[in-house]
Design a protein around this motif. Structure first.
Motif, PDB file in Angstrom:
ATOM      1  N   THR A 199     -30.443  32.519  32.145  1.00 45.05           N
ATOM      2  CA  THR A 199     -28.993  32.675  32.199  1.00 45.05           C
ATOM      3  C   THR A 199     -28.524  32.883  33.633  1.00 45.05           C
TER       4      THR A 199
ATOM      5  N   TYR B 295     -26.172  30.286  35.737  1.00 44.75           N
ATOM      6  CA  TYR B 295     -24.911  30.857  36.214  1.00 44.75           C
ATOM      7  C   TYR B 295     -24.796  30.683  37.736  1.00 44.75           C
TER       8      TYR B 295
ATOM      9  N   LYS C   4     -22.625  27.666  26.990  1.00 46.94           N
ATOM     10  CA  LYS C   4     -21.966  28.979  26.951  1.00 46.94           C
ATOM     11  C   LYS C   4     -22.060  29.668  28.308  1.00 46.94           C
TER      12      LYS C   4
ATOM     13  N   GLU D 145     -19.728  27.858  30.877  1.00 43.05           N
ATOM     14  CA  GLU D 145     -18.308  28.160  30.662  1.00 43.05           C
ATOM     15  C   GLU D 145     -17.983  29.595  31.070  1.00 43.05           C
ATOM     16  N   GLN D 146     -18.906  30.519  30.791  1.00 43.97           N
ATOM     17  CA  GLN D 146     -18.691  31.909  31.195  1.00 43.97           C
ATOM     18  C   GLN D 146     -18.648  32.027  32.715  1.00 43.97           C
TER      19      GLN D 146
ATOM     20  N   GLU E 205     -15.324  30.780  34.043  1.00 42.74           N
ATOM     21  CA  GLU E 205     -14.253  31.733  33.776  1.00 42.74           C
ATOM     22  C   GLU E 205     -14.335  32.928  34.724  1.00 42.74           C
ATOM     23  N   ASP E 206     -15.548  33.446  34.924  1.00 41.67           N
ATOM     24  CA  ASP E 206     -15.739  34.583  35.830  1.00 41.67           C
ATOM     25  C   ASP E 206     -15.340  34.229  37.260  1.00 41.67           C
TER      26      ASP E 206
END
Length: 371
Positions: free
Chosen positions: A54, A58, A319, A322-323, A326-327
């Motif tokens: 993750t 990210y 997921k 997209e997170q 947004e962050d």
């Protein structure tokens, strides 16, 4: 009478080859995501493996977005990180919250995952002083711009940890170019002499700013330079997150047990330019070299490994992506809305008591800023 051939006192080739053989590359996952060294596998749960993936996904998104923001003029200084996610994030993942990070300018991702708010990372890029103000619960220094200087600082921080009897470590990062600096040798030598709890990471991404590593040093590995300082040295496949984690975790265990520092050379590659300040890697890297390292992509091999274990899929990755988007959107807005840095802020932060020549200037700028 023919003169006798004098035998060399030192067989240099034999000596150098023997040294290099002691620093073979640690690899656990090969480029296909297959485990090739079961004995070295770190003890990570399925949830921990997913968390590491993750963070890597990210951070790849963060890198892509940061490059775009830089090109839009919304960020200042930026050093791309794509390709180095394993060396950066898997090493940080092996730390404890109390450990100290002394990063280089490319090592902002480690700070973020250690506790630096994302909006402050953006402010750092813009040169805002608040971007260098670490939160009270974050044991870290600001990213070092002077190449290699963080190595000397880390030796000092680590010695301070030892004198206070803390079971923590100080870790620092530089590139292969940093390993050519005097501060590199001074730092590892000092830490070795005092058995300070330090971890020295060299992210060998092959080209420093533009000079191939082969032209920076005659040594066959950077890891072997540890021997001269009397500390442990290891070379790791820096595109393999499991190998990076295992090496860092073991180095931390040695450090907190009083066994001294470790130098870890991580063989990695930056896919982008050295920084976004005009560097063009096509001038010193071939397309063949770039293709070779793209096939070693840490995200690709770790994704394959997790998919084979049934721990990762396209939905999971989407997921995370997209997170991250947004962050980043929220963080850049917060950075945009943060009070702009003033000249008087710079003067106040630099001096506790203003020298005579600045008192007049301070009043001039203060008057201008009040209008």
């Amino acid at each position: 009478m023919a003169a006798k051939t004098k035998k060399a006192i030192v067989d240099s080739k034999k000596q150098f080859d023997a040294i290099a053989k002691q620093f073979e590359t640690l690899q656990i996952l090969n480029e296909k995501g297959e485990v090739v060294n079961e004995a070295a596998m770190p003890d990570l749960s399925d949830d921990q493996l997913k968390e590491l993936m993750t963070r890597m996904v990210y951070t790849r998104v963060l890198d892509q977005r940061s490059i775009s923001l830089n090109r839009q003029g919304r960020l200042g200084f930026y050093a791309p990180t794509a390709g180095q996610e394993a060396s950066q994030l898997a090493s940080q993942y092996a730390l404890e919250k109390e450990d100290y990070i002394l990063p280089g300018y490319r090592d902002v991702p480690q700070l973020i995952w250690h506790g630096l708010p994302l909006y402050q990372a953006f402010l750092f890029s813009r040169g805002h002083f608040h971007g260098n103000q670490m939160p009270e619960d974050l044991n870290a220094l600001s990213p070092q711009i002077i190449i290699g200087a963080q190595y000397v600082q880390t030796a000092g921080v680590a010695l301070g940890i030892k004198k206070r009897g803390k079971k923590t470590v100080a870790i620092t990062y530089t590139g292969d170019g940093g390993a050519s600096q005097g501060d590199f040798y001074e730092g590892i030598n000092f830490a070795g002499a005092y058995k300070a709890p330090a971890i020295f990471v060299v992210q060998n991404n092959r080209y420093a700013i533009s000079t191939p590593v082969e032209k920076q040093s005659a040594a066959q590995t950077i890891a072997q330079k540890a021997a001269a300082a009397g500390i442990v040295g290891i070379q790791v496949d820096g595109m393999d997150p499991l190998a990076v984690y295992a090496a860092t975790h073991e180095a931390r265990e040695r450090a907190v047990n009083g066994e001294g520092p470790t130098l870890i050379e991580m063989l990695t590659f930056r896919y982008g330019p050295h920084t976004m300040a005009g560097d063009d890697p096509t001038r010193y890297r071939t397309k063949e070299t770039e293709t070779e390292w793209e096939e070693k992509d840490p995200l690709v091999r770790f994704r394959k490994y997790l998919e084979d274990k049934g721990l990762w899929n396209e939905e999971e990755e989407t997921k995370v992506i997209e997170q991250a988007k947004e962050d980043i959107k929220e963080a850049i807005k917060k950075a945009d809305d943060y009070p702009k840095q003033k000249v008087t802020d710079l003067i106040e932060n630099m001096y506790e008591e203003l020298p005579v020549n600045l008192k007049e200037q301070y009043e001039i700028y203060k008057a201008k800023e009040s209008k």
